[in-house]
Scaffold this active site. Sequence first.
Site, short mmCIF file in Angstrom:
data_model
loop_
_atom_site.label_atom_id
_atom_site.label_comp_id
_atom_site.label_asym_id
_atom_site.label_seq_id
_atom_site.Cartn_x
_atom_site.Cartn_y
_atom_site.Cartn_z
CE LYS A 141 -4.59 0.64 1.98
NZ LYS A 141 -5.40 0.57 3.22
O1 G3P Z 1 -9.16 1.47 4.28
C1 G3P Z 1 -9.26 2.80 4.70
C2 G3P Z 1 -10.12 2.89 5.92
O2 G3P Z 1 -9.58 2.10 6.95
C3 G3P Z 1 -10.30 4.31 6.39
O3 G3P Z 1 -11.55 4.36 6.99
O4 G3P Z 1 -13.37 5.31 8.37
O5 G3P Z 1 -10.93 5.86 8.88
O6 G3P Z 1 -12.05 6.79 6.82
P1 G3P Z 1 -12.00 5.64 7.82
#
Ligand code: G3P
Length: 218
Positions: free
Chosen positions: A84
């Site tokens: 990543k």
């Molecule tokens: O894969 C990306 C994800 O983990 C981010 O999620 O809810 O922190 O925007 P969030």
Amino acid sequence: MKFFVDTAEVKEIEELAAIGLLDGVTTNPSLILKSGRDFKEVVKEICALLPGKPVSAEVTAMDCPTILQQAAKLSKIADNVVIKLPLTMEGLKACKKLTGDGIKTNVTLCFSVSQALLAAKAGATYISPFVGRHDDVSQDGMALIEDIVQMYGNYPDLHTQVLVASVRHPIHVVQAALIGANVCTIPPKIIHQLVKNPLTDLGLEAFTKDWAKTGQVI
Ligand code: G3P
């Protein structure tokens, strides 16, 4: 649409893998922190749980040479590690090199069509637009997905898969599938929410009661 689970919690991955729903896993530095585990150890364990299925492990460096050094270490953990990478010029430079070396990549923190175009030109295996965080700033996250899917469709020689990330509720998953995204990476809680419907529960309750009244067994 492929289902990846967005977590570094091994137990939750095990439960969902046992159902047969998982096509891969994504992690990131925040999810690793939340797990309280050693990064390389937890990635190794997750890779072993889903042999042959992509498991994204994120580099933390910002300059291309150090990104490549970290990518080399992460790639050694297991054959199904996907690297990543940050959506920066240094990250794209590393993406181009890693792709050339046959290493799968996931370019993350994407918030625009132009960024998605650059990632595809760098040969990214996956692009991760963050729909929830887009919504958080009063932008339309799913409209971004629609535009990226449409743009990639104009160029059959672009093979980058759209991996919808930052999913916050079941409707994000449904909309991603209706748009035709290749992958959706979903928090475990939301995967479990996808199956729930009160009418299903009520119907099953009624069937069970009526079946009991027949006095029969199968
Ligand atoms: O894969 C990306 C994800 O983990 C981010 O999620 O809810 O922190 O925007 P969030």
